[in-house]
Design a protein around this motif. Structure first.
Motif, short mmCIF file in Angstrom:
data_model
loop_
_atom_site.label_atom_id
_atom_site.label_comp_id
_atom_site.label_asym_id
_atom_site.label_seq_id
_atom_site.Cartn_x
_atom_site.Cartn_y
_atom_site.Cartn_z
N ARG A 150 -8.12 -17.16 0.51
CA ARG A 150 -7.20 -17.94 -0.24
C ARG A 150 -6.11 -18.43 0.43
O ARG A 150 -5.56 -17.71 1.35
N PRO A 151 -5.35 -19.55 -0.01
CA PRO A 151 -4.44 -20.21 0.84
C PRO A 151 -3.21 -18.99 0.94
O PRO A 151 -2.69 -18.92 2.05
N ARG A 152 -2.90 -18.37 -0.22
CA ARG A 152 -1.77 -17.53 -0.14
C ARG A 152 -2.16 -16.53 0.87
O ARG A 152 -1.14 -15.85 1.46
N ALA A 153 -3.41 -15.97 0.81
CA ALA A 153 -3.70 -14.76 1.65
C ALA A 153 -3.71 -15.07 3.11
O ALA A 153 -3.16 -14.28 4.03
N LEU A 154 -4.00 -16.48 3.61
CA LEU A 154 -3.94 -16.73 4.70
C LEU A 154 -2.60 -16.83 5.36
O LEU A 154 -2.22 -16.38 6.33
#
Length: 467
Positions: A150-154
């Motif tokens: 997910r974007p935040r995890a990346l």
């Protein structure tokens, strides 16, 4: 393995060893990305990316411009035309087209970025081809379904400290507001991009001016009211965390007109009957006005001139802006910037970062200017020159006159999220290679090189963008 540990380091073993030692000290430092074009909606909603094509191909004009140059249509890549009718294609077929033509990227920085992503984000260590296209697709698609992608995890996985977006001055910044309200601690900051309000040649310019008046409550029918409305929007962006502005003008021309003359010019622009020469003078005046506002509010000012936008008229009329058809053009800075610099160039409250698509200006114009005026700094190689060769040419041409400390580190200027760590890694390696050569040639002591590489990686960018 696709990637060699010593990639981009000098071939000479002694110099390569110095570069490797330098790189070890900065490899794990956080990424600071103060200028780019990623979508804040990704981080606000934090939803999974739809598929590999939507993640890696369709947002990235570096990729589809190369494919288009070989006769591959944008429709076949799933890119929707300007009328909003979505191109109906199977994303797996888009990926197969990409894989079949992967050889086109040999020797390009895009190939470096993609190989980095394939290996480091997905564990894929065989070169992409038609034979393994489906295998690649399935592996990437499955990984995109996991929470780790997910974007935040990346953002967290990439060790990003701050990421700035580029936003319309009329934007409500709703996605930035949503990020703030979510409690997530990632720093996604807006950047004030006033082109649509200061460039009379911009599509929808007059409508945009009316919207500006409606949003701010200022009388945009007057020069004073118009400027106050822009100040209003800048203040709003700053309240949302913005530390910088950015302008993408065709040229670097500036002007410093008498206020009455400027007001008369604005009235002519607002009438809708202005001619190209008046529009260029208005853009020139607005660069100086923006510099003055940056002195007032402290926002770092960036200028990205010299791109002939939407050169391919057929493509623009069908698909709109930012479809890989912008072409560099020669740009003059010394005389063009003199009115602005005579007004604000000696004011240390202004940080004015200059970029170029015309590399011939680095040693002749930009480095001498930045090596003199306290307000000026040089931005890193941008766009077509965001490459190992472009970065090395920049250091070769700029350092002799501007030194290292009139530059601002690196920024990736990307729309493609996965390319961010790859681009920063390339920049770090090239800077290590450049410094290693200076050490090997006894032009710089090794202890100084270790200090400089820290500054080029994180310290200069934090200072220039007030992060």
């Amino acid at each position: 393995m696709i990637l060699d540990a010593n990639r981009l380091f000098p071939a000479d073993s002694e110099t390569r060893s110095i570069a490797g030692r330098l790189y070890e000290t900065i490899q794990g430092l956080p990424i600071i990305s103060p200028h780019g074009h990623t979508d804040p909606r990704w981080f606000a909603e934090n939803e999974a990316f739809a598929n590999p094509a939507a993640l890696l191909i369709q947002p990235d004009h570096y990729i589809f411009r190369m494919l288009y140059s070989q006769g591959i249509s944008l429709e076949s890549l799933g890119i929707s035309p300007f009328d909003g009718v979505a191109a109906s294609v199977d994303p797996k077929e888009v990926w197969r087209i990409f894989a079949k033509n992967y050889y086109l990227f040999r020797g390009t920085p895009t190939r470096l970025w993609l190989d980095y992503s394939f290996e480091n984000q997905f564990g894929l260590t065989k070169r992409l081809s038609s034979e393994n296209a489906d295998e690649y697709y399935e592996i990437i698609a499955k990984r995109l379904e996991t929470p780790e992608f997910r974007p935040r995890a990346l953002y967290e996985q990439f060790n990003i400290e701050v990421l700035s977006t580029t936003d319309s001055p009329l934007d409500t910044l709703e996605y930035h507001k949503a990020i703030r309200k979510s409690g997530w601690r990632g720093r996604i900051l807006p950047t004030f991009r006033p082109d649509s309000l200061v460039d009379a040649d911009y599509i929808g310019f007059l409508d945009n001016i009316q919207k500006l008046g409606q949003i701010t409550g200022e009388d945009i029918g007057t020069w004073k009211g118009y400027l106050n409305a822009l100040r209003n929007r800048r203040a709003f962006f700053k309240s949302m965390g913005a530390t910088a502005t950015d302008q993408g003008h065709p040229t670097a021309l500036t002007a410093d007109l008498d206020p009455n003359v400027a007001a008369s010019l604005y009235a002519r622009i607002l009438s809708g009957r202005s001619v190209p020469e008046e529009q260029e003078l208005f853009r020139a005046q607005m660069l100086t006005e923006m510099a003055g506002m940056s002195v007032e509010d402290g926002l770092t000012m960036q200028l990205h001139p010299g791109s002939v936008r939407n050169h391919n008229r057929h493509l623009y009329e069908r698909f709109g802006r930012d479809k890989g058809a912008d072409i560099p053009s020669p740009t003059e800075y010394v005389r063009a910037l003199q009115p602005l610099l005579n007004r604000y160039g000696n004011d240390q409250r202004l940080t004015f970062i200059l970029f170029t698509l015309d590399e011939t200006t680095f040693s002749r114009e930009l480095a001498p200017l930045a090596g003199h005026y306290p307000s000026l700094k040089l931005g890193p190689p941008w766009w077509f020159h965001d490459s190992p060769e472009g970065m090395m040419r920049f250091r070769d041409q700029a350092t002799e006159t501007a030194g290292f400390y009139n530059t601002v580190g690196f920024n990736d200027d990307t729309r493609a999220l996965l390319s961010i760590p790859a681009r920063h890694d390339v920049a770090r390696r090239i800077d290590c290679a450049f410094l290693a050569r200076l050490v090997a040639e006894h032009r710089l002591d090794e202890d100084e090189a270790f200090e400089v590489i820290q500054d080029l990686t994180v310290n200069l960018v934090r200072k220039a963008y007030k992060l």
